[in-house]
Motif scaffolding. Structure first.
Motif, PDB file in Angstrom:
ATOM      1  N   LEU A  21      48.554  40.955  41.219  1.00  0.00           N
ATOM      2  CA  LEU A  21      47.188  40.618  41.580  1.00  0.00           C
ATOM      3  C   LEU A  21      46.243  40.823  40.402  1.00  0.00           C
ATOM      4  O   LEU A  21      45.382  39.983  40.131  1.00  0.00           O
ATOM      5  N   LYS A  22      46.424  41.910  39.692  1.00  0.00           N
ATOM      6  CA  LYS A  22      45.557  42.179  38.542  1.00  0.00           C
ATOM      7  C   LYS A  22      45.785  41.155  37.427  1.00  0.00           C
ATOM      8  O   LYS A  22      44.851  40.805  36.706  1.00  0.00           O
ATOM      9  N   ARG A  23      47.000  40.673  37.294  1.00  0.00           N
ATOM     10  CA  ARG A  23      47.283  39.621  36.308  1.00  0.00           C
ATOM     11  C   ARG A  23      46.418  38.396  36.565  1.00  0.00           C
ATOM     12  O   ARG A  23      45.984  37.712  35.640  1.00  0.00           O
ATOM     13  N   TYR A  24      46.148  38.111  37.832  1.00  0.00           N
ATOM     14  CA  TYR A  24      45.316  36.964  38.212  1.00  0.00           C
ATOM     15  C   TYR A  24      43.871  37.388  38.505  1.00  0.00           C
ATOM     16  O   TYR A  24      43.109  36.622  39.082  1.00  0.00           O
ATOM     17  N   GLN A  25      43.520  38.595  38.105  1.00  0.00           N
ATOM     18  CA  GLN A  25      42.174  39.150  38.261  1.00  0.00           C
ATOM     19  C   GLN A  25      41.712  39.153  39.720  1.00  0.00           C
ATOM     20  O   GLN A  25      40.550  38.908  40.021  1.00  0.00           O
ATOM     21  N   ILE A  26      42.642  39.447  40.613  1.00  0.00           N
ATOM     22  CA  ILE A  26      42.338  39.541  42.042  1.00  0.00           C
ATOM     23  C   ILE A  26      42.181  41.010  42.408  1.00  0.00           C
ATOM     24  O   ILE A  26      43.067  41.820  42.141  1.00  0.00           O
ATOM     25  N   ASN A  27      41.055  41.338  43.021  1.00  0.00           N
ATOM     26  CA  ASN A  27      40.839  42.716  43.448  1.00  0.00           C
ATOM     27  C   ASN A  27      40.520  42.825  44.943  1.00  0.00           C
ATOM     28  O   ASN A  27      40.153  43.896  45.419  1.00  0.00           O
ATOM     29  N   ALA A  28      40.659  41.710  45.658  1.00  0.00           N
ATOM     30  CA  ALA A  28      40.424  41.740  47.105  1.00  0.00           C
ATOM     31  C   ALA A  28      41.358  40.759  47.804  1.00  0.00           C
ATOM     32  O   ALA A  28      41.539  39.631  47.349  1.00  0.00           O
ATOM     33  N   ILE A  29      41.940  41.219  48.893  1.00  0.00           N
ATOM     34  CA  ILE A  29      42.821  40.390  49.715  1.00  0.00           C
ATOM     35  C   ILE A  29      42.176  40.237  51.086  1.00  0.00           C
ATOM     36  O   ILE A  29      41.921  41.228  51.772  1.00  0.00           O
ATOM     37  N   GLU A 107      33.575  38.661  45.049  1.00  0.00           N
ATOM     38  CA  GLU A 107      33.428  37.428  44.278  1.00  0.00           C
ATOM     39  C   GLU A 107      34.612  36.513  44.609  1.00  0.00           C
ATOM     40  O   GLU A 107      35.766  36.945  44.518  1.00  0.00           O
ATOM     41  N   PRO A 108      34.333  35.259  44.970  1.00  0.00           N
ATOM     42  CA  PRO A 108      35.422  34.348  45.352  1.00  0.00           C
ATOM     43  C   PRO A 108      36.521  34.228  44.297  1.00  0.00           C
ATOM     44  O   PRO A 108      37.704  34.167  44.637  1.00  0.00           O
ATOM     45  N   GLU A 109      36.156  34.230  43.019  1.00  0.00           N
ATOM     46  CA  GLU A 109      37.159  34.065  41.960  1.00  0.00           C
ATOM     47  C   GLU A 109      38.083  35.269  41.819  1.00  0.00           C
ATOM     48  O   GLU A 109      39.123  35.187  41.161  1.00  0.00           O
ATOM     49  N   HIS A 110      37.725  36.389  42.449  1.00  0.00           N
ATOM     50  CA  HIS A 110      38.551  37.598  42.395  1.00  0.00           C
ATOM     51  C   HIS A 110      39.128  37.951  43.766  1.00  0.00           C
ATOM     52  O   HIS A 110      39.537  39.091  43.996  1.00  0.00           O
ATOM     53  N   THR A 111      39.127  36.959  44.652  1.00  0.00           N
ATOM     54  CA  THR A 111      39.570  37.169  46.023  1.00  0.00           C
ATOM     55  C   THR A 111      40.630  36.144  46.385  1.00  0.00           C
ATOM     56  O   THR A 111      40.591  35.010  45.920  1.00  0.00           O
ATOM     57  N   VAL A 112      41.563  36.560  47.221  1.00  0.00           N
ATOM     58  CA  VAL A 112      42.601  35.650  47.697  1.00  0.00           C
ATOM     59  C   VAL A 112      42.672  35.750  49.223  1.00  0.00           C
ATOM     60  O   VAL A 112      42.473  36.823  49.795  1.00  0.00           O
ATOM     61  N   LEU A 127      38.107  25.998  51.537  1.00  0.00           N
ATOM     62  CA  LEU A 127      36.721  25.637  51.845  1.00  0.00           C
ATOM     63  C   LEU A 127      35.744  26.727  51.415  1.00  0.00           C
ATOM     64  O   LEU A 127      34.601  26.443  51.062  1.00  0.00           O
ATOM     65  N   ALA A 128      36.205  27.971  51.415  1.00  0.00           N
ATOM     66  CA  ALA A 128      35.365  29.101  50.990  1.00  0.00           C
ATOM     67  C   ALA A 128      35.423  29.332  49.482  1.00  0.00           C
ATOM     68  O   ALA A 128      34.708  30.186  48.961  1.00  0.00           O
ATOM     69  N   GLY A 129      36.283  28.608  48.781  1.00  0.00           N
ATOM     70  CA  GLY A 129      36.353  28.731  47.326  1.00  0.00           C
ATOM     71  C   GLY A 129      37.184  29.881  46.808  1.00  0.00           C
ATOM     72  O   GLY A 129      36.976  30.341  45.686  1.00  0.00           O
ATOM     73  N   VAL A 130      38.141  30.362  47.626  1.00  0.00           N
ATOM     74  CA  VAL A 130      39.043  31.421  47.156  1.00  0.00           C
ATOM     75  C   VAL A 130      40.450  30.858  47.015  1.00  0.00           C
ATOM     76  O   VAL A 130      40.795  29.855  47.632  1.00  0.00           O
ATOM     77  N   ARG A 131      41.244  31.515  46.187  1.00  0.00           N
ATOM     78  CA  ARG A 131      42.646  31.110  46.063  1.00  0.00           C
ATOM     79  C   ARG A 131      43.400  31.506  47.329  1.00  0.00           C
ATOM     80  O   ARG A 131      42.971  32.399  48.066  1.00  0.00           O
ATOM     81  N   THR A 132      44.521  30.832  47.560  1.00  0.00           N
ATOM     82  CA  THR A 132      45.246  31.034  48.812  1.00  0.00           C
ATOM     83  C   THR A 132      46.720  31.326  48.587  1.00  0.00           C
ATOM     84  O   THR A 132      47.338  30.801  47.661  1.00  0.00           O
ATOM     85  N   VAL A 133      47.239  32.170  49.461  1.00  0.00           N
ATOM     86  CA  VAL A 133      48.661  32.483  49.500  1.00  0.00           C
ATOM     87  C   VAL A 133      49.134  32.187  50.921  1.00  0.00           C
ATOM     88  O   VAL A 133      48.601  32.755  51.882  1.00  0.00           O
ATOM     89  N   MET A 134      50.088  31.302  51.047  1.00  0.00           N
ATOM     90  CA  MET A 134      50.695  31.070  52.355  1.00  0.00           C
ATOM     91  C   MET A 134      51.984  31.875  52.401  1.00  0.00           C
ATOM     92  O   MET A 134      52.786  31.845  51.468  1.00  0.00           O
ATOM     93  N   ALA A 167      58.055  22.915  44.522  1.00  0.00           N
ATOM     94  CA  ALA A 167      57.469  23.989  45.333  1.00  0.00           C
ATOM     95  C   ALA A 167      58.541  24.664  46.188  1.00  0.00           C
ATOM     96  O   ALA A 167      59.276  24.013  46.906  1.00  0.00           O
ATOM     97  N   THR A 168      58.617  25.978  46.065  1.00  0.00           N
ATOM     98  CA  THR A 168      59.565  26.751  46.864  1.00  0.00           C
ATOM     99  C   THR A 168      58.914  28.077  47.263  1.00  0.00           C
ATOM    100  O   THR A 168      57.956  28.535  46.632  1.00  0.00           O
ATOM    101  N   TRP A 169      59.448  28.676  48.299  1.00  0.00           N
ATOM    102  CA  TRP A 169      58.986  30.003  48.710  1.00  0.00           C
ATOM    103  C   TRP A 169      59.450  30.998  47.669  1.00  0.00           C
ATOM    104  O   TRP A 169      60.606  31.000  47.265  1.00  0.00           O
ATOM    105  N   GLN A 170      58.534  31.860  47.241  1.00  0.00           N
ATOM    106  CA  GLN A 170      58.816  32.822  46.182  1.00  0.00           C
ATOM    107  C   GLN A 170      58.804  34.244  46.733  1.00  0.00           C
ATOM    108  O   GLN A 170      58.200  34.508  47.765  1.00  0.00           O
ATOM    109  N   GLU A 171      59.424  35.131  45.990  1.00  0.00           N
ATOM    110  CA  GLU A 171      59.346  36.553  46.305  1.00  0.00           C
ATOM    111  C   GLU A 171      58.071  37.173  45.745  1.00  0.00           C
ATOM    112  O   GLU A 171      57.517  38.091  46.329  1.00  0.00           O
ATOM    113  N   HIS A 172      57.628  36.648  44.581  1.00  0.00           N
ATOM    114  CA  HIS A 172      56.452  37.202  43.910  1.00  0.00           C
ATOM    115  C   HIS A 172      55.607  36.088  43.335  1.00  0.00           C
ATOM    116  O   HIS A 172      56.075  34.975  43.122  1.00  0.00           O
ATOM    117  N   LEU A 173      54.337  36.380  43.040  1.00  0.00           N
ATOM    118  CA  LEU A 173      53.446  35.379  42.475  1.00  0.00           C
ATOM    119  C   LEU A 173      53.950  34.831  41.154  1.00  0.00           C
ATOM    120  O   LEU A 173      53.685  33.686  40.809  1.00  0.00           O
TER     121      LEU A 173
END
Length: 175
Positions: A21-29, A107-112, A127-134, A167-173
């Motif tokens: 998460l920190k590699r992608y500058q994400i600090n909120a889930i 901040e949307p850019e630091h949220t997933v 739609l909210a401008g955050v990155r997504t993990v399915m 595209a495949t299901w991954q274990e990690h980002l």
């Protein structure tokens, strides 16, 4: 179709690590509740979930539940987790995610946004401008309200895989 394309496909939310998460500058889930954090029919948290949340807390990564469920259901499920929540989020609309971003000063850019459904979680996140993990659903069964979404989700995912054969299901980002 871009609103339905997750940024990442992961097998489980518990595979998210602070390092990734920190590699992608994400600090909120922001996370869905049912079939993402816990099974939809079981409000009790597992030791694995509690350990994962503790790891996130120790690494200063905020975890907030954003759920379409009623307040009573979400409140009961997260009571033992000690994390904040947004109920009646109205996903696929971005209102619940926008509310979380504002209420928790994120901040949307630091949220997933993490969830198990394209038609609610992924679309609302985009739609909210955050990155997504399915993530894959926690259990293979669904509530009756989700079954119709899964039908349309399968059609969209088949189209997605045709356009994105890599595209495949991954274990990690980072996989």
């Amino acid at each position: 179709m871009a609103f339905f394309k997750p940024d990442w496909l992961l097998n489980r939310i518990y595979n998210l690590t602070p390092t990734e998460l920190k590699r992608y500058q994400i600090n909120a889930i922001l996370t869905d509740l049912d079939n993402t954090l816990i099974a939809w029919h079981d409000p009790d948290a597992s030791e694995e979930l509690l350990d994962w949340l503790e790891t996130m807390k120790q690494n200063h990564i905020q975890v907030i539940v954003v759920s379409n469920n009623r307040k009573k259901r979400v409140q009961r499920a997260v009571a033992q987790l000690g994390i904040p929540f947004i109920w009646n989020a109205l996903k696929p609309l971005p209102f619940g995610i926008d509310r979380a971003l504002k209420e928790f000063n994120l901040e949307p850019e630091h949220t997933v946004m993490v969830g198990d459904q394209l038609l609610t979680d992924v679309q609302a996140g985009h739609l909210a401008g955050v990155r997504t993990v399915m993530v894959r659903p926690f259990v293979e069964t669904d509530s009756w309200t989700t079954k119709l979404n899964r039908f349309f989700e399968n059609i969209i995912m088949n189209h997605y895989y045709q356009k994105n054969p890599q595209a495949t299901w991954q274990e990690h980002l980072n996989d």
